[in-house]
Scaffold this active site. Structure first.
Site, PDB file in Angstrom:
ATOM      1  N   ASP A 119      -4.719  -5.437 -43.276  1.00 52.78           N
ATOM      2  CA  ASP A 119      -5.497  -4.209 -43.097  1.00 52.78           C
ATOM      3  C   ASP A 119      -5.422  -3.385 -44.379  1.00 52.78           C
ATOM      4  OD1 ASP A 119      -6.475  -2.491 -40.324  1.00 52.78           O
ATOM      5  OD2 ASP A 119      -6.175  -1.367 -42.186  1.00 52.78           O
ATOM      6  N   HIS A 136     -11.788  -7.706 -33.305  1.00 56.48           N
ATOM      7  CA  HIS A 136     -10.621  -7.980 -34.144  1.00 56.48           C
ATOM      8  C   HIS A 136      -9.349  -7.634 -33.390  1.00 56.48           C
ATOM      9  CE1 HIS A 136     -12.135  -3.915 -35.014  1.00 56.48           C
ATOM     10  NE2 HIS A 136     -10.882  -3.541 -35.225  1.00 56.48           N
ATOM     11  N   ASN A 159      -8.733  -2.585 -30.128  1.00 52.41           N
ATOM     12  CA  ASN A 159      -9.447  -1.348 -29.841  1.00 52.41           C
ATOM     13  C   ASN A 159     -10.877  -1.705 -29.442  1.00 52.41           C
ATOM     14  OD1 ASN A 159      -7.222   0.266 -30.551  1.00 52.41           O
ATOM     15  ND2 ASN A 159      -7.780   0.224 -32.717  1.00 52.41           N
TER      16      ASN A 159
HETATM   17  P1  AMP Z   1     -10.541  -0.452 -35.549  1.00 51.70           P
HETATM   18  O1  AMP Z   1     -10.387   1.015 -35.811  1.00 51.70           O
HETATM   19  O2  AMP Z   1      -9.714  -0.969 -34.410  1.00 51.70           O
HETATM   20  O3  AMP Z   1     -12.004  -0.843 -35.419  1.00 51.70           O
HETATM   21  O4  AMP Z   1      -9.941  -1.188 -36.820  1.00 51.70           O
HETATM   22  C1  AMP Z   1     -10.646  -1.364 -38.010  1.00 51.70           C
HETATM   23  C2  AMP Z   1      -9.618  -1.592 -39.076  1.00 51.70           C
HETATM   24  O5  AMP Z   1     -10.263  -2.150 -40.201  1.00 51.70           O
HETATM   25  C3  AMP Z   1      -8.902  -0.332 -39.564  1.00 51.70           C
HETATM   26  O6  AMP Z   1      -7.499  -0.456 -39.336  1.00 51.70           O
HETATM   27  C4  AMP Z   1      -9.239  -0.288 -41.049  1.00 51.70           C
HETATM   28  O7  AMP Z   1      -8.161   0.172 -41.837  1.00 51.70           O
HETATM   29  C5  AMP Z   1      -9.584  -1.729 -41.332  1.00 51.70           C
HETATM   30  N1  AMP Z   1     -10.456  -1.958 -42.477  1.00 51.70           N
HETATM   31  C6  AMP Z   1     -11.617  -1.324 -42.760  1.00 51.70           C
HETATM   32  N2  AMP Z   1     -12.173  -1.844 -43.879  1.00 51.70           N
HETATM   33  C7  AMP Z   1     -11.344  -2.825 -44.300  1.00 51.70           C
HETATM   34  C8  AMP Z   1     -11.370  -3.746 -45.404  1.00 51.70           C
HETATM   35  N3  AMP Z   1     -12.368  -3.751 -46.309  1.00 51.70           N
HETATM   36  N4  AMP Z   1     -10.345  -4.616 -45.537  1.00 51.70           N
HETATM   37  C9  AMP Z   1      -9.322  -4.622 -44.645  1.00 51.70           C
HETATM   38  N5  AMP Z   1      -9.256  -3.795 -43.577  1.00 51.70           N
HETATM   39  C10 AMP Z   1     -10.256  -2.905 -43.397  1.00 51.70           C
END
Ligand code: AMP
Length: 114
Positions: free
Chosen positions: A30, A100, A87
């Protein structure tokens, strides 16, 4: 899904810190970690959320959990413990509409979540 962030990570258009990859799933760190170990495990097929993954998608669901076990082992948290989080939707705090699993570990995690 060309406008999906995680589909663009799967295609390699956007770089990621990969932990594991096979034909069905990708695991990467992440970008904004909430624990010493914070890995996202995603299906390579686009599902908007867990609500969209149906019975015929069982091979992807199985692969996600197989990968969670593999990543927990490889990153050394399978004995200490870890948490898997999916989530879903607005109230669930989903910000990226591509299914995810968050794998969080490396410290004691609080409960209940906020
Ligand atoms: P959610 O809020 O459950 O939809 O999780 C989305 C996650 O994606 C968050 O924890 C972000 O920090 C992560 N995220 C967003 N963009 C990226 C990226 N380019 N590379 C890795 N993680 C990401």
């Amino acid at each position: 899904m060309e406008d999906c962030l995680f589909c663009r990570i799967v295609s390699g258009e956007i770089p990621s810190d990969k932990i594991y990859e096979d034909d069905k799933v990708l695991a990467f760190r992440d970008i904004d970690p909430k624990a010493p170990v914070h890995v996202l495990i995603i299906p390579k097929k686009h599902f908007k959320s867990v609500m969209d993954a149906q019975g015929e998608d069982a091979e992807y669901i199985t692969a996600l959990f197989d990968t969670a076990r593999r990543v927990a082992d490889e990153l050394g948290v399978s004995d200490s413990g870890f948490r898997l989080v999916i989530n879903t939707g607005r109230d669930g705090g989903q910000t990226v509409p591509h299914l995810h699993i968050h794998l969080l570990g490396g410290r004691e995690l609080g409960w209940p979540p906020g």
